[in-house]
Design a protein around this motif. Structure first.
Motif, PDB file in Angstrom:
ATOM      1  N   GLU A  69     114.143  54.294  76.657  1.00 52.67           N
ATOM      2  CA  GLU A  69     113.614  52.864  76.959  1.00 52.67           C
ATOM      3  C   GLU A  69     115.120  52.060  76.830  1.00 52.67           C
ATOM      4  N   LYS A  77     110.657  53.402  80.444  1.00 53.18           N
ATOM      5  CA  LYS A  77     110.104  52.184  79.680  1.00 53.18           C
ATOM      6  C   LYS A  77     111.026  51.066  79.697  1.00 53.18           C
ATOM      7  N   SER A 132     111.597  47.076  78.857  1.00 54.69           N
ATOM      8  CA  SER A 132     110.909  46.012  78.387  1.00 54.69           C
ATOM      9  C   SER A 132     111.858  44.728  78.465  1.00 54.69           C
TER      10      SER A 132
END
Length: 187
Positions: free
Chosen positions: A147, A175, A177
């Motif tokens: 991530e 991922k 974010s």
């Protein structure tokens, strides 16, 4: 006179430090427990994050910062923001290479996060965390993909962020974010 002479010979008792030591011990434990918790990312002064209502706290991941002047990965400058904005390519090679260099750290953080997730699920289901970890290792718990958290100033155009996110995805980070400032939930 004899009584007065005896009382003068006695030493005055020293200060009792027991309660003071108790207070310092409590203070040390308080500081240790609060400094080790990484519940929220602290953005640098040069970045103003956008506001949002979010439900969950961010996990510990690789951090990519986009400022007005440069793109930083784990606080190391990678490329100037003006170069990214001026590029016609969707994937910026300098960002991709820097993200690939951080892949080992990202995978180890993902493993730590998956173990923490197993432990938290065990607490919710009232199972011993050690038992849940052993059961999870026998069943080969799936390792979470690497991530990245992107901290970008709210004035950065989305076209630039799209190039940064595409570079991260091309490097194998599935991922991605975007960090925001948590506002109080409405309701």
């Amino acid at each position: 006179m004899k009584r007065m002479a005896r009382s003068r010979r006695r030493k005055t008792p020293g200060m009792n430090l027991t309660s003071l030591m108790d207070v310092f011990t409590i203070l040390v434990f308080f500081l240790l427990t609060n400094t080790s918790s990484n519940e929220a990312l602290e953005p640098p002064k040069v970045i103003t994050l956008p506001d949002s209502v979010v439900e969950s706290r961010p996990r510990e991941t690789i951090t990519l910062m986009v400022t007005d002047e440069e793109v930083l990965i784990e606080a190391k400058p990678v490329i100037a923001t003006s170069e990214v904005a001026g590029s016609e390519e969707t994937v910026i090679e300098a960002i991709k290479e820097a993200m690939l260099a951080e892949m080992d750290k990202a995978i180890s953080l993902a493993q730590v996060n998956s173990q923490a997730q197993v432990a938290s699920e065990a607490v919710e289901s009232e199972v011993e965390p050690e038992t849940a970890a052993e059961a999870g290792s026998e069943e080969e718990t799936p390792v979470l993909p690497p991530e990245v958290n992107i901290l970008a100033d709210r004035t950065i155009p989305f076209s630039l962020l799209k190039k940064v996110m595409s570079s991260c995805t091309d490097a194998g980070y599935t991922k991605v974010s975007l960090a925001v400032i948590q506002k109080a939930s409405q309701g």
